[in-house]
Design a protein around this motif. Sequence first.
Motif, mmCIF file in Angstrom:
data_model
loop_
_atom_site.group_PDB
_atom_site.id
_atom_site.type_symbol
_atom_site.label_atom_id
_atom_site.label_comp_id
_atom_site.label_asym_id
_atom_site.label_seq_id
_atom_site.Cartn_x
_atom_site.Cartn_y
_atom_site.Cartn_z
ATOM 1 N N LEU A 33 70.827 51.146 66.454
ATOM 2 C CA LEU A 33 70.398 49.860 67.045
ATOM 3 C C LEU A 33 70.045 48.858 65.941
ATOM 4 N N PHE A 34 69.291 49.310 64.938
ATOM 5 C CA PHE A 34 68.948 48.411 63.823
ATOM 6 C C PHE A 34 70.208 47.974 63.076
ATOM 7 N N LYS A 35 71.065 48.934 62.784
ATOM 8 C CA LYS A 35 72.265 48.620 61.984
ATOM 9 C C LYS A 35 73.151 47.611 62.725
ATOM 10 N N ASP A 36 73.447 47.897 63.981
ATOM 11 C CA ASP A 36 74.367 47.029 64.735
ATOM 12 C C ASP A 36 73.780 45.632 64.923
ATOM 13 N N THR A 37 72.486 45.572 65.250
ATOM 14 C CA THR A 37 71.887 44.273 65.556
ATOM 15 C C THR A 37 71.783 43.406 64.310
ATOM 16 N N PHE A 38 71.332 43.985 63.205
ATOM 17 C CA PHE A 38 71.200 43.186 61.976
ATOM 18 C C PHE A 38 72.573 42.846 61.388
ATOM 19 N N THR A 39 73.576 43.684 61.634
ATOM 20 C CA THR A 39 74.931 43.349 61.184
ATOM 21 C C THR A 39 75.400 42.085 61.905
ATOM 22 N N VAL A 40 75.115 42.002 63.200
ATOM 23 C CA VAL A 40 75.509 40.808 63.969
ATOM 24 C C VAL A 40 74.706 39.594 63.514
ATOM 25 N N SER A 41 73.386 39.748 63.355
ATOM 26 C CA SER A 41 72.563 38.559 63.091
ATOM 27 C C SER A 41 72.584 38.146 61.619
ATOM 28 N N GLU A 42 72.720 39.117 60.697
ATOM 29 C CA GLU A 42 72.569 38.744 59.279
ATOM 30 C C GLU A 42 73.660 39.271 58.365
ATOM 31 N N GLY A 43 74.654 39.957 58.927
ATOM 32 C CA GLY A 43 75.784 40.409 58.118
ATOM 33 C C GLY A 43 75.723 41.895 57.789
ATOM 34 N N ALA A 44 76.862 42.416 57.343
ATOM 35 C CA ALA A 44 77.017 43.861 57.142
ATOM 36 C C ALA A 44 76.078 44.407 56.068
ATOM 37 N N ALA A 45 75.862 43.628 54.992
ATOM 38 C CA ALA A 45 75.008 44.136 53.912
ATOM 39 C C ALA A 45 73.576 44.327 54.416
ATOM 40 N N GLU A 46 73.085 43.369 55.197
ATOM 41 C CA GLU A 46 71.736 43.482 55.755
ATOM 42 C C GLU A 46 71.673 44.628 56.778
ATOM 43 N N GLY A 47 72.733 44.782 57.567
ATOM 44 C CA GLY A 47 72.795 45.904 58.514
ATOM 45 C C GLY A 47 72.664 47.236 57.797
ATOM 46 N N ASP A 48 73.367 47.368 56.671
ATOM 47 C CA ASP A 48 73.307 48.614 55.890
ATOM 48 C C ASP A 48 71.923 48.818 55.272
ATOM 49 N N LEU A 49 71.340 47.718 54.770
ATOM 50 C CA LEU A 49 70.016 47.805 54.139
ATOM 51 C C LEU A 49 68.960 48.267 55.147
ATOM 52 N N ILE A 50 68.999 47.677 56.339
ATOM 53 C CA ILE A 50 68.018 48.034 57.368
ATOM 54 C C ILE A 50 68.243 49.471 57.860
ATOM 55 N N ALA A 51 69.501 49.859 58.009
ATOM 56 C CA ALA A 51 69.791 51.234 58.440
ATOM 57 C C ALA A 51 69.253 52.233 57.418
ATOM 58 N N SER A 52 69.397 51.892 56.140
ATOM 59 C CA SER A 52 68.908 52.786 55.100
ATOM 60 C C SER A 52 67.372 52.829 55.094
ATOM 61 N N LEU A 53 66.745 51.666 55.304
ATOM 62 C CA LEU A 53 65.279 51.622 55.389
ATOM 63 C C LEU A 53 64.775 52.509 56.535
ATOM 64 N N VAL A 54 65.374 52.361 57.712
ATOM 65 C CA VAL A 54 64.898 53.116 58.880
ATOM 66 C C VAL A 54 65.159 54.611 58.699
#
Length: 179
Positions: free
Chosen positions: A17-38
């Motif tokens: 959920l974090f990865k997909d949502t942040f990828t849409v709102s802020e781009g793939a790099a941010e999606g990956d960063l948040i997924a790694s954080l979680v």
Amino acid sequence: MEFTSGYADRRDDIIRLFKDTFTVSEGAAEGDLIASLVTDMFGKVTPGDIFVFSAFEGGTLVGAVIFSRMTYAEDERTVFILSPAVVATGQQGKGIGQALLSHSMRSLRENSVDVVLTYGDLNFYSRVGFHRITEEIAQAPLPLSYPEGWLAQSLTESTLTPLRGSSTCVEPLNDPAMW
Ligand SMILES: CC(C)(COP(=O)(O)OP(=O)(O)OC[C@H]1O[C@@H](n2cnc3c(N)ncnc32)[C@H](O)[C@@H]1OP(=O)(O)O)[C@@H](O)C(=O)NCCC(=O)NCCS
């Protein structure tokens, strides 16, 4: 809407959920960063140092928020920081984020948390009780690139007085990219 604090059997759903949502709102790099954080939050933080609350609509995961412990060297109060928070892309703007956070604050209060910090947009977080603070009230663990986003709220009857001493956060947040 239903809220839950158990997450052991739905870690992968929350990470997605974090990865997909942040990828849409802020781009793939941010999606990956948040997924790694979680992923690190779930894998590396001691259970007593983390709270995870999820929102479900009709059995589907639609939101999640994560709180982790902060320690102030010379202060006995129990402090947690909210980071990160998410509501699914198609479900935003319907009040789910505010409802999930209000539920979370009640639960944290019942768990004797005194102060909650976060680092984000005052426009949204002020709706659930956060206000702007400076580092005279609470030192950040790393330099803040956006000091306007340093926010707090007291969960006790007392107004927030300065947290004493320097602060430390959990290891996954101990990364300049998060601040
Ligand atoms: C931020 C977020 C968690 C809010 O949840 P939500 O369910 O959409 O929010 P709510 O419906 O409860 O509240 C909506 C209000 O908050 C404000 N708001 C929502 N998202 C916002 C954002 N990213 N920035 C600033 N304000 C925001 C809006 O002003 C909105 O008010 P309006 O309806 O009068 O326009 C969600 O939009 C989200 O996941 N966004 C993408 C990821 C993100 O930015 N996460 C937060 C950083 S960790």
